[in-house]
Design an enzyme around this catalytic site. Structure first.
Site, short mmCIF file in Angstrom:
data_model
loop_
_atom_site.label_atom_id
_atom_site.label_comp_id
_atom_site.label_asym_id
_atom_site.label_seq_id
_atom_site.Cartn_x
_atom_site.Cartn_y
_atom_site.Cartn_z
N LYS A 1 0.85 -1.19 0.00
CA LYS A 1 0.00 0.00 0.00
C LYS A 1 0.88 1.24 0.00
CE LYS A 1 -4.47 1.17 0.40
NZ LYS A 1 -5.48 0.66 -0.56
N THR B 1 -4.04 -4.87 0.67
CA THR B 1 -3.43 -3.56 0.89
C THR B 1 -4.30 -2.68 1.76
OG1 THR B 1 -4.34 -2.55 -1.12
CG2 THR B 1 -2.26 -3.74 -1.33
N ASP B 2 -5.61 -2.91 1.74
CA ASP B 2 -6.49 -2.17 2.64
C ASP B 2 -6.20 -2.56 4.09
OD1 ASP B 2 -8.86 -0.32 2.85
OD2 ASP B 2 -9.68 -2.06 3.91
N PHE C 1 34.17 28.73 -8.30
CA PHE C 1 34.32 27.59 -9.20
C PHE C 1 35.29 27.97 -10.30
CE2 PHE C 1 32.57 24.49 -12.45
CZ PHE C 1 33.08 23.37 -11.79
N ARG D 1 30.29 33.61 -6.19
CA ARG D 1 29.02 33.35 -6.85
C ARG D 1 27.96 32.98 -5.82
NH1 ARG D 1 29.26 27.16 -9.36
NH2 ARG D 1 30.01 26.16 -7.44
N GLN E 1 31.10 19.72 -5.04
CA GLN E 1 31.69 18.42 -4.71
C GLN E 1 32.49 18.47 -3.41
OE1 GLN E 1 31.54 19.84 -7.70
NE2 GLN E 1 31.60 18.36 -9.39
N ASN F 1 22.31 21.90 -8.69
CA ASN F 1 22.60 23.33 -8.70
C ASN F 1 21.33 24.13 -8.98
OD1 ASN F 1 25.55 22.37 -10.26
ND2 ASN F 1 25.59 23.52 -8.36
N HIS G 1 20.80 27.66 -10.21
CA HIS G 1 21.64 28.71 -10.78
C HIS G 1 20.96 30.08 -10.74
CE1 HIS G 1 24.55 25.82 -12.19
NE2 HIS G 1 23.63 25.16 -12.86
#
Length: 298
Positions: A11, A59-60, A161, A178, A230, A256, A258
């Protein structure tokens, strides 16, 4: 010829909210809202291959069981409730050999009124969720992992970077300052637990694992003078492993988000690039996606 090589059913999207009241002050309340998935494995092949429903736990019934166990047991931390729920199925039904429980905890944060935390009022402060996965075996062994997802963070400086491969395909300019932004998706695995009793004895450590992993993520993101996503990611993983002896592995997926400088020099020579940048254009797709898994040496 064809054969059934794997089967699992259950479920999904079971919704529940539990209100817990303080034993000494009933007006002081705590709320926990979950979306839960329960999946079962075992001797269920006949339901697929012979249209025989005799091995099927409906599933119920799984939905009903989830609600009943939430009433009869603590649901915090969610790792504990996942273990309780999965253990029920492998101990109640002899032909069920494994249970898999996935819990998403939606965020409700107590807010203050006139500077005082209100006893029973909460706010949804963002789309961040807490995530738990549990695999429960009929032997009693329980594998648990915790995590966070959709934690949107941004810092307006402290990220660079540069020094990457520059060839005929490269148009990205190097930058030493940045905006850095991402939607944190992180997951950590705990050492295996022998049984539910062992999980119950570790509830404080499980909760501390979540709190410290989240705090380390936010603190490292803010304070690290980032050379790249990283490098910052790896620092987060190392710090989480160092702070939590129960955690054996940490994963991150960091897309990212941006924000590009807008060149406004065409308008009266208005400076808005480099050190003068103040107005940025949020970007959607495409975006970088940085992932890694870091484990203990032992």
């Amino acid at each position: 010829m064809a054969r059934l090589s794997a089967a699992r059913y259950g479920k999904d999207n079971i919704r529940l909210l539990k209100v817990e009241r303080d034993a000494t002050n009933p007006k002081l309340q705590y709320v926990y809202e979950f979306t839960i998935r329960v999946m079962l494995e075992g001797d269920i092949a006949a339901a697929y291959t012979h249209a025989d429903n005799t091995p099927v736990v409906t599933t119920d019934s799984m939905k009903n069981t989830t609600h009943i166990l939430a009433k009869k047991n603590p649901v915090s931390p969610p790792e504990l409730f996942a273990a309780i729920l999965g253990t029920h199925f492998v101990t109640t039904y002899d032909h069920i050999h494994k249970a898999f429980v996935h819990i998403v905890q939606h965020r409700w944060t107590r807010y203050a009124v006139d500077g005082v935390p209100h006893e029973h009022s909460f706010i949804r402060d963002g789309e961040e969720v807490r995530v738990v996965d549990a695999e429960i075996d009929e032997s009693g062994e329980i594998l648990l992992s915790g995590g966070i997802a959709d934690l949107l963070v941004l810092k307006s400086t402290g990220s660079a970077f540069y020094g990457y491969i520059q060839d005929k395909y490269t148009t990205l300019p190097e930058t030493w300052d940045r905006i850095m932004s991402t939607a944190v998706d992180s997951n950590w695995k705990f050492k295996p637990f022998e049984n539910l009793v062992a999980v119950r004895s570790a509830v404080d450590a499980l909760e501390e694992g979540y709190q410290s992993a989240r705090n380390i993520t936010l603190k490292t993101f803010a304070l690290d003078d980032s050379a790249s996503v990283q490098a910052t990611l790896f620092k987060m993983c190392k710090l989480i492993l160092s702070a939590n002896s129960l955690i054996t592995e940490v994963k991150y997926a960091l897309p990212n988000k941006h924000y590009f400088e807008i060149d406004l020099s065409w308008f009266e020579g208005l400076k808005n690039t480099g050190a003068d940048a103040e107005v940025y254009a949020p970007q959607s797709n495409p975006n970088g996606l940085i992932t890694a898994t870091v484990t203990r040496d032992d």
